[in-house]
Design a protein around this motif. Structure first.
Motif, PDB file in Angstrom:
ATOM      1  N   GLN A  25       0.862  -1.181   0.000  1.00 38.86           N
ATOM      2  CA  GLN A  25       0.000   0.000   0.000  1.00 38.86           C
ATOM      3  C   GLN A  25       0.890   1.220   0.000  1.00 38.86           C
ATOM      4  OE1 GLN A  25      -2.173  -0.219   3.625  1.00 38.86           O
ATOM      5  NE2 GLN A  25      -3.710  -1.606   2.825  1.00 38.86           N
ATOM      6  N   ALA A  26       0.955   1.922  -1.078  1.00 38.98           N
ATOM      7  CA  ALA A  26       1.708   3.177  -1.190  1.00 38.98           C
ATOM      8  C   ALA A  26       3.128   3.045  -0.635  1.00 38.98           C
ATOM      9  CB  ALA A  26       0.957   4.295  -0.480  1.00 38.98           C
ATOM     10  N   GLY A  27       3.874   2.045  -1.116  1.00 41.40           N
ATOM     11  CA  GLY A  27       5.250   1.871  -0.684  1.00 41.40           C
ATOM     12  C   GLY A  27       5.398   1.170   0.645  1.00 41.40           C
ATOM     13  N   ARG A  28       4.306   0.664   1.212  1.00 45.85           N
ATOM     14  CA  ARG A  28       4.353  -0.042   2.488  1.00 45.85           C
ATOM     15  C   ARG A  28       4.165  -1.531   2.258  1.00 45.85           C
ATOM     16  NH1 ARG A  28       0.935   3.244   6.932  1.00 45.85           N
ATOM     17  NH2 ARG A  28      -0.441   1.479   6.696  1.00 45.85           N
ATOM     18  N   THR A  29       5.025  -2.330   2.884  1.00 52.43           N
ATOM     19  CA  THR A  29       4.867  -3.775   2.866  1.00 52.43           C
ATOM     20  C   THR A  29       4.413  -4.180   4.252  1.00 52.43           C
ATOM     21  OG1 THR A  29       6.683  -3.929   1.303  1.00 52.43           O
ATOM     22  CG2 THR A  29       5.997  -5.957   2.382  1.00 52.43           C
ATOM     23  N   ILE A  30       3.164  -4.560   4.379  1.00 51.61           N
ATOM     24  CA  ILE A  30       2.587  -4.845   5.687  1.00 51.61           C
ATOM     25  C   ILE A  30       3.077  -6.199   6.196  1.00 51.61           C
ATOM     26  CG2 ILE A  30       0.449  -5.270   6.928  1.00 51.61           C
ATOM     27  CD1 ILE A  30      -0.853  -3.210   5.111  1.00 51.61           C
ATOM     28  N   ILE A  31       3.547  -6.209   7.435  1.00 49.13           N
ATOM     29  CA  ILE A  31       4.012  -7.430   8.081  1.00 49.13           C
ATOM     30  C   ILE A  31       2.895  -8.036   8.912  1.00 49.13           C
ATOM     31  CG2 ILE A  31       5.701  -8.394   9.686  1.00 49.13           C
ATOM     32  CD1 ILE A  31       7.404  -5.829   9.043  1.00 49.13           C
ATOM     33  N   ALA A  32       2.269  -7.205   9.761  1.00 41.46           N
ATOM     34  CA  ALA A  32       1.194  -7.675  10.634  1.00 41.46           C
ATOM     35  C   ALA A  32       0.217  -6.543  10.894  1.00 41.46           C
ATOM     36  CB  ALA A  32       1.774  -8.158  11.963  1.00 41.46           C
ATOM     37  N   GLN A  33      -1.059  -6.917  11.079  1.00 46.59           N
ATOM     38  CA  GLN A  33      -2.090  -5.941  11.396  1.00 46.59           C
ATOM     39  C   GLN A  33      -2.837  -6.387  12.636  1.00 46.59           C
ATOM     40  OE1 GLN A  33      -4.407  -5.737   7.732  1.00 46.59           O
ATOM     41  NE2 GLN A  33      -3.667  -3.649   7.448  1.00 46.59           N
ATOM     42  N   ASN A  34      -3.331  -5.424  13.383  1.00 43.67           N
ATOM     43  CA  ASN A  34      -4.127  -5.699  14.573  1.00 43.67           C
ATOM     44  C   ASN A  34      -5.574  -5.349  14.237  1.00 43.67           C
ATOM     45  OD1 ASN A  34      -5.131  -6.099  17.099  1.00 43.67           O
ATOM     46  ND2 ASN A  34      -3.753  -4.680  18.129  1.00 43.67           N
ATOM     47  N   ARG A  35      -6.290  -6.295  13.644  1.00 51.89           N
ATOM     48  CA  ARG A  35      -7.666  -6.027  13.207  1.00 51.89           C
ATOM     49  C   ARG A  35      -8.608  -5.862  14.386  1.00 51.89           C
ATOM     50  NH1 ARG A  35      -6.424 -10.179   9.191  1.00 51.89           N
ATOM     51  NH2 ARG A  35      -5.934  -9.094   7.259  1.00 51.89           N
ATOM     52  N   LYS A  36      -8.311  -6.561  15.463  1.00 46.28           N
ATOM     53  CA  LYS A  36      -9.179  -6.518  16.634  1.00 46.28           C
ATOM     54  C   LYS A  36      -9.154  -5.152  17.318  1.00 46.28           C
ATOM     55  CE  LYS A  36     -10.434  -9.299  20.568  1.00 46.28           C
ATOM     56  NZ  LYS A  36     -10.034 -10.262  21.563  1.00 46.28           N
ATOM     57  N   ALA A  37      -8.071  -4.395  17.123  1.00 44.05           N
ATOM     58  CA  ALA A  37      -7.942  -3.090  17.777  1.00 44.05           C
ATOM     59  C   ALA A  37      -9.057  -2.146  17.348  1.00 44.05           C
ATOM     60  CB  ALA A  37      -6.586  -2.474  17.462  1.00 44.05           C
ATOM     61  N   ARG A  38      -9.410  -2.140  16.081  1.00 41.13           N
ATOM     62  CA  ARG A  38     -10.474  -1.236  15.608  1.00 41.13           C
ATOM     63  C   ARG A  38     -11.839  -1.672  16.133  1.00 41.13           C
ATOM     64  NH1 ARG A  38      -8.494   2.672  12.349  1.00 41.13           N
ATOM     65  NH2 ARG A  38      -6.629   2.167  11.159  1.00 41.13           N
ATOM     66  N   HIS A  39     -11.968  -2.939  16.510  1.00 47.08           N
ATOM     67  CA  HIS A  39     -13.217  -3.432  17.089  1.00 47.08           C
ATOM     68  C   HIS A  39     -13.301  -3.077  18.573  1.00 47.08           C
ATOM     69  CE1 HIS A  39     -15.826  -6.553  18.928  1.00 47.08           C
ATOM     70  NE2 HIS A  39     -16.575  -6.277  17.884  1.00 47.08           N
ATOM     71  N   ASP A  40     -12.183  -3.166  19.274  1.00 47.74           N
ATOM     72  CA  ASP A  40     -12.166  -2.944  20.720  1.00 47.74           C
ATOM     73  C   ASP A  40     -11.970  -1.488  21.119  1.00 47.74           C
ATOM     74  OD1 ASP A  40     -12.532  -5.622  21.123  1.00 47.74           O
ATOM     75  OD2 ASP A  40     -10.412  -6.062  21.464  1.00 47.74           O
ATOM     76  N   TYR A  41     -11.445  -0.663  20.211  1.00 49.37           N
ATOM     77  CA  TYR A  41     -11.129   0.725  20.541  1.00 49.37           C
ATOM     78  C   TYR A  41     -11.686   1.676  19.490  1.00 49.37           C
ATOM     79  CZ  TYR A  41      -7.588  -1.385  23.568  1.00 49.37           C
ATOM     80  OH  TYR A  41      -6.944  -2.122  24.518  1.00 49.37           O
ATOM     81  N   THR A  42     -11.957   2.903  19.924  1.00 46.32           N
ATOM     82  CA  THR A  42     -12.283   3.990  19.011  1.00 46.32           C
ATOM     83  C   THR A  42     -10.985   4.734  18.743  1.00 46.32           C
ATOM     84  OG1 THR A  42     -14.470   4.202  19.993  1.00 46.32           O
ATOM     85  CG2 THR A  42     -13.682   6.047  18.671  1.00 46.32           C
ATOM     86  N   VAL A  43     -10.516   4.717  17.500  1.00 43.24           N
ATOM     87  CA  VAL A  43      -9.244   5.339  17.150  1.00 43.24           C
ATOM     88  C   VAL A  43      -9.448   6.839  16.977  1.00 43.24           C
ATOM     89  CG1 VAL A  43      -7.397   5.413  15.438  1.00 43.24           C
ATOM     90  CG2 VAL A  43      -8.401   3.228  16.073  1.00 43.24           C
ATOM     91  N   LEU A  44      -8.721   7.627  17.770  1.00 46.29           N
ATOM     92  CA  LEU A  44      -8.842   9.075  17.714  1.00 46.29           C
ATOM     93  C   LEU A  44      -7.763   9.709  16.840  1.00 46.29           C
ATOM     94  CD1 LEU A  44      -9.527   9.681  21.508  1.00 46.29           C
ATOM     95  CD2 LEU A  44     -11.194   9.441  19.670  1.00 46.29           C
ATOM     96  N   ASP A  45      -6.543   9.165  16.882  1.00 46.92           N
ATOM     97  CA  ASP A  45      -5.426   9.725  16.130  1.00 46.92           C
ATOM     98  C   ASP A  45      -4.409   8.618  15.883  1.00 46.92           C
ATOM     99  OD1 ASP A  45      -4.030  11.652  14.815  1.00 46.92           O
ATOM    100  OD2 ASP A  45      -3.351  12.725  16.602  1.00 46.92           O
ATOM    101  N   THR A  46      -3.644   8.742  14.792  1.00 44.98           N
ATOM    102  CA  THR A  46      -2.620   7.736  14.505  1.00 44.98           C
ATOM    103  C   THR A  46      -1.263   8.412  14.345  1.00 44.98           C
ATOM    104  OG1 THR A  46      -3.040   7.818  12.137  1.00 44.98           O
ATOM    105  CG2 THR A  46      -4.197   6.111  13.380  1.00 44.98           C
ATOM    106  N   TYR A  47      -0.220   7.677  14.700  1.00 44.98           N
ATOM    107  CA  TYR A  47       1.153   8.140  14.600  1.00 44.98           C
ATOM    108  C   TYR A  47       1.989   7.045  13.957  1.00 44.98           C
ATOM    109  CZ  TYR A  47      -0.250  11.626  18.062  1.00 44.98           C
ATOM    110  OH  TYR A  47      -0.883  12.646  18.713  1.00 44.98           O
ATOM    111  N   GLU A  48       3.005   7.440  13.200  1.00 40.49           N
ATOM    112  CA  GLU A  48       3.958   6.485  12.643  1.00 40.49           C
ATOM    113  C   GLU A  48       5.243   6.588  13.451  1.00 40.49           C
ATOM    114  OE1 GLU A  48       5.038   5.350   8.228  1.00 40.49           O
ATOM    115  OE2 GLU A  48       6.157   7.129   8.844  1.00 40.49           O
TER     116      GLU A  48
END
Length: 165
Positions: A11-34
């Motif tokens: 995805q746009a120069g990113r090679t994803i290794i692992a994702q935490n899909r459950k996090a979006r179910h258990d939490y309301t994401v307010l902001d993201t940081y790299e």
């Protein structure tokens, strides 16, 4: 030379290794940081094989530094005595201003730092960290009901459009 990476993971120069899909179910994401990660050589080799788990991971702020805890990176099979501990605490690399902002937000309103994804960008391992608020069970039920309703509407529209052709 590294093995070819499947195009579905890019995805746009990113090679994803692992994702935490459950996090979006258990939490309301307010902001993201790299953030960058401080890793050992065997950890990077293990990640290049696409092996990691973010399921129980979280980040803490201790004495002005951010640390990633409970993220599982399995031992590198060809590693020797230099192999790493799979669930060790790893330091995150963020700008001072970002860390100060995170300190303020996590202390004042009880927010949590949760890893959403682990990926390679230009050969460097990065983690997408979310400033999140825990959801209550009724919030989760409302989200599921909303998603089901949207899916039903999309199906009904699809059937209607198909029938009118």
């Amino acid at each position: 030379m590294s093995p070819p990476v499947p195009s579905s993971n890019r995805q746009a120069g990113r090679t994803i290794i692992a994702q935490n899909r459950k996090a979006r179910h258990d939490y309301t994401v307010l902001d993201t940081y790299e953030a960058g990660l401080v890793l050992t050589g065997t950890e990077v080799k293990s990640l290049r094989l696409g092996r990691a788990s973010l399921v129980d991971g979280f980040a803490t702020i201790d004495s002005g530094e951010v640390f990633l805890r409970n993220v599982h990176i399995p031992e590198y099979e060809q590693g020797s005595w230099t192999n790493h501990e799979p669930r060790r605490v790893r330091k995150l690399l963020l700008h001072r201003g970002e860390i100060e902002r995170l300190v303020g937000k996590t202390k004042e309103s009880g927010l949590t730092l949760v890893p959403l994804a682990l990926y390679f960008t230009e050969g460097k391992v990065k983690v997408e960290l979310a400033l999140a608020k825990g959801k209550r069970t009724y919030d989760k039920r409302q989200d599921l009901a909303r998603r089901d309703a949207d899916r039903e509407v999309a199906r009904a529209l699809g059937r209607r459009n198909k029938g009118s052709d």
